[in-house]
Design a protein around this motif. Sequence first.
Motif, PDB file in Angstrom:
ATOM      1  N   GLN A  42     -10.744 -93.991-112.738  1.00 12.44           N
ATOM      2  CA  GLN A  42     -10.402 -92.806-112.160  1.00 12.44           C
ATOM      3  C   GLN A  42     -11.711 -91.866-112.680  1.00 12.44           C
ATOM      4  OE1 GLN A  42      -9.438 -89.375-113.118  1.00 12.44           O
ATOM      5  NE2 GLN A  42      -9.203 -88.949-110.986  1.00 12.44           N
ATOM      6  N   GLY A  77      -0.318 -92.360-107.198  1.00 14.54           N
ATOM      7  CA  GLY A  77      -0.635 -93.490-106.545  1.00 14.54           C
ATOM      8  C   GLY A  77      -1.917 -94.287-107.009  1.00 14.54           C
ATOM      9  N   HIS A  80      -1.024 -97.755-108.632  1.00 16.72           N
ATOM     10  CA  HIS A  80      -0.334 -98.625-107.947  1.00 16.72           C
ATOM     11  C   HIS A  80       0.707 -99.542-108.948  1.00 16.72           C
ATOM     12  CE1 HIS A  80      -2.490 -97.181-104.499  1.00 16.72           C
ATOM     13  NE2 HIS A  80      -3.824 -97.643-105.230  1.00 16.72           N
ATOM     14  N   GLY A  81       0.977 -99.198-109.987  1.00 20.13           N
ATOM     15  CA  GLY A  81       1.851 -99.794-111.161  1.00 20.13           C
ATOM     16  C   GLY A  81       0.930-100.752-111.888  1.00 20.13           C
ATOM     17  N   ARG A  82      -0.259-100.680-111.710  1.00 18.07           N
ATOM     18  CA  ARG A  82      -0.915-101.415-112.496  1.00 18.07           C
ATOM     19  C   ARG A  82      -0.940-100.907-114.101  1.00 18.07           C
ATOM     20  NH1 ARG A  82      -6.716-101.710-110.956  1.00 18.07           N
ATOM     21  NH2 ARG A  82      -6.377 -99.654-110.368  1.00 18.07           N
ATOM     22  N   PRO A  89       4.986 -95.245-112.528  1.00 15.81           N
ATOM     23  CA  PRO A  89       3.850 -96.198-112.292  1.00 15.81           C
ATOM     24  C   PRO A  89       2.712 -95.467-112.085  1.00 15.81           C
ATOM     25  CG  PRO A  89       5.245 -95.457-110.230  1.00 15.81           C
ATOM     26  CD  PRO A  89       6.004 -95.213-111.599  1.00 15.81           C
ATOM     27  N   ASP A  90       2.298 -94.396-112.238  1.00 20.98           N
ATOM     28  CA  ASP A  90       1.169 -93.614-112.012  1.00 20.98           C
ATOM     29  C   ASP A  90       0.391 -93.155-113.617  1.00 20.98           C
ATOM     30  OD1 ASP A  90       0.940 -94.083-109.267  1.00 20.98           O
ATOM     31  OD2 ASP A  90       2.156 -92.117-109.018  1.00 20.98           O
TER      32      ASP A  90
END
Length: 180
Positions: A42, A77, A80-82, A89-90
Amino acid sequence: MTTNSTAATVTRGSCTCGANTFEVKAGVPMQRFYCHCLYCQQFMGKPATDVTFVRAKNIVIHAEHATFNNPKVLPPGFAHGRGSRFGNPDKGRFAKCARLNRGRCDECGQPFIETIGGSAGMVFIPSGNFEHQDALPPVQRHIYYRLRVQNVTDDLPKHHYFASSQFAIYRMISRLFRRP
Ligand SMILES: [Zn+2]
Ligand SMILES: [Zn+2]
């Protein structure tokens, strides 16, 4: 020793526009790796981050035109759950390589430098910010490889999960304390 200019005794670098600069003492140990963690993705805006780090005592930072942040949550977002098996999930709970203060240039908007632990700590530098790439050590390994966006076909060690990635970082940090 009297003929050395200042330029010859340090390794310099800057953000893309040059508003923020740093100087690493010549000859100090440096370590370098690729990080695939979500927070580096990010911050850098790239699939993987090529990072070189040094002990904070061996670098002088001029960051008057940078803003530092230590984000706890990724943008909505982004993950994406990673990397997040529980909860938000974020949040990327298992997806952050370190609690770095990440400095971005106010002028060019590009990543400048990352610090942790103050003057006794470490400073992580996007390797591309060094003026002379040939002053850098070779890349040692990949960490948080399970979060990769793209597969990498080099022969470097790849640490997939949190524990092995952190252990690899600790070992690299310990090498910065070795006497030459
Ligand atoms: Zn800049
Ligand atoms: Zn990272």
